[in-house]
Design a protein around this motif. Structure first.
Motif, mmCIF file in Angstrom:
data_model
loop_
_atom_site.group_PDB
_atom_site.id
_atom_site.type_symbol
_atom_site.label_atom_id
_atom_site.label_comp_id
_atom_site.label_asym_id
_atom_site.label_seq_id
_atom_site.Cartn_x
_atom_site.Cartn_y
_atom_site.Cartn_z
ATOM 1 N N UNK A 65 0.813 -1.216 0.000
ATOM 2 C CA UNK A 65 0.000 0.000 0.000
ATOM 3 C C UNK A 65 0.852 1.275 0.000
ATOM 4 N N UNK A 66 2.110 1.154 0.462
ATOM 5 C CA UNK A 66 3.037 2.293 0.361
ATOM 6 C C UNK A 66 3.150 2.787 -1.078
ATOM 7 N N UNK A 67 3.111 1.821 -2.002
ATOM 8 C CA UNK A 67 3.379 2.145 -3.414
ATOM 9 C C UNK A 67 2.102 2.186 -4.246
ATOM 10 N N UNK A 68 0.966 2.183 -3.561
ATOM 11 C CA UNK A 68 -0.307 2.176 -4.276
ATOM 12 C C UNK A 68 -1.099 3.449 -4.015
ATOM 13 N N UNK A 69 -0.394 4.554 -3.800
ATOM 14 C CA UNK A 69 -1.094 5.802 -3.519
ATOM 15 C C UNK A 69 -1.939 6.195 -4.733
ATOM 16 N N UNK A 70 -2.927 7.041 -4.500
ATOM 17 C CA UNK A 70 -3.854 7.414 -5.568
ATOM 18 C C UNK A 70 -3.153 8.087 -6.739
ATOM 19 N N UNK A 71 -2.237 8.992 -6.407
ATOM 20 C CA UNK A 71 -1.470 9.577 -7.501
ATOM 21 C C UNK A 71 -0.303 8.635 -7.792
ATOM 22 N N UNK A 72 -0.410 7.909 -8.890
ATOM 23 C CA UNK A 72 0.581 6.884 -9.237
ATOM 24 C C UNK A 72 1.965 7.518 -9.359
#
Lengths: 175, 197
Positions: A65-72
């Motif tokens: 989830x660290x790397x799945x933020x809304x702004x890719x």
């Protein structure tokens, strides 16, 4: 001479290779503000794949989830394209110097099967280690050295120190 | 043009992927042409029969470092804008040790294994498959590692700050150390029995 250079045994002078690599690394910093990388592309791919297969699992896992933020993150994308470039550049060099060949390279003292198992295990460990160190030999060690980052230089010494020790323990795989 | 170009807004972000392909291409070419697509050539550094990794790696680091210092000094690039990996003391060292073990078993690192794949090395393909599995295992077991992963963060600290030295003095000593290692490497190569690969 020209024929000789294409039989697969010719490599460029290592200092020339180093300067070339250094200029590419410098250019990368000058253009993008960041260094080169390799393991980051693997991480992006794993995160994307897990998210595609099991979205809720990926969202719940604290690492994915660290790397799945809304702004890719554009950088994760960047590294994937960079790795496609590595494949293309390697292929070009392999073509020029006559090294394109499907094979398992291993010491004559071990079998292909043993080499492949060791390579898989080595990759697995490298994958785990690169997540701890937040980068691999490219992203943490080499790129880190260019900007004199403490993290990069300490990681570089840990990688080479440990590789030196363990290569003697696994000597039979190599010589 | 004052760098870094993309963070300064000189080059629009739409060019990002094209630039990534081109720089990656240069990276891959330099690695393969130097011999990094061969695990047995790479391992020569650890057994003393071929120090190509040492030579290429340190020449590249010193070249890029000198370029950055020079461009910053001349005002052609704002080096303070460059990304510095944060230094998590424990995690960086433990990660490096695990990677070193993987190096000794697999004979590649991630970047070089991609080069091996590019010219058809099946062992490089297995190594890369291992990378994916390793990253997956780490991610799934992350709760176990989280404490260490996040412990003792010193931020984006530079090595010379940690040692209390001036940047230029450290850079100079690094260059001297690199030249010293190149000289030593040539000496050891002469002593060590050649390995055919």
């Amino acid at each position: 001479m020209a024929k000789n250079k294409r039989d697969g045994t010719f490599y460029i002078n290592p200092y020339l290779g180093g300067v070339l690599l250094g200029l590419v690394l410098f250019g990368t910093y000058y253009i993008t503000g960041r260094g080169l990388g390799a393991s980051g592309a693997v991480k992006s791919t794993v995160v994307t794949a897990v998210h595609a297969v099991a979205p809720s699992h990926a969202d719940e896992n604290k690492y994915y989830s660290k790397f799945l933020s809304d702004d890719v993150s554009p950088m994760s994308n960047w590294l994937v394209f960079e790795v496609l470039g590595i494949l293309a550049g390697g292929f070009l060099s392999g073509t020029i110097y006559g090294r394109l060949k499907l094979k398992v390279e291993h010491s004559p003292k071990i079998t292909s099967k043993r080499r492949l198992i060791a390579a898989l295990a080595g990759g697995l460990l490298f994958g785990i280690g690169s997540q701890f160190a937040r980068g691999c030999t490219s992203g943490a060690a080499l790129s880190g050295m260019a900007v004199l980052s403490a993290s990069g230089i300490i990681t570089m010494m840990a990688i080479f120190g440990s590789a030196y020790l363990f290569s003697w323990i696994f000597k039979k795989l190599w010589i | 043009m004052v760098g870094p170009l993309i963070p300064m807004g000189v080059i629009p972000e739409t060019w990002n992927n094209v630039i990534a392909l081109l720089l990656g291409g240069g990276f891959g070419f330099a690695l393969e042409a130097s011999g990094f697509s061969s695990s047995r050539k790479i391992m020569g550094t650890f057994f003393g029969y071929d120090f190509v990794v040492l030579r290429v790696f340190f020449t590249a680091a010193v070249t890029a470092m000198t370029g950055i210092l020079y461009f910053d000094y001349m005002g052609w690039m704002d080096a303070s804008m460059l990304y510095i990996n944060p230094y998590y003391v424990m995690s960086a060292i433990v990660g490096g040790i695990i990677m070193g073990m993987g190096f000794a078993l697999g004979g590649f690192c991630p970047g070089t294994s991609f080069c091996g794949i590019a010219i058809g090395k099946i062992d490089a393909m297995f190594f890369t498959a291992g990378l994916f599995i390793g990253v997956f295992i780490f991610s799934e077991l992350y709760p176990l590692f989280e404490g260490m992963y996040n412990s003792r963060n010193l931020g984006g600290v530079k090595i010379y700050e940690l040692l209390g030295m001036r940047e230029t003095v450290f850079a100079f000593l690094l260059i001297v150390a690199a030249v010293g290692m190149f000289y030593g490497a040539g000496f050891v190569e002469k002593k060590v029995r050649k390995v055919e690969y």
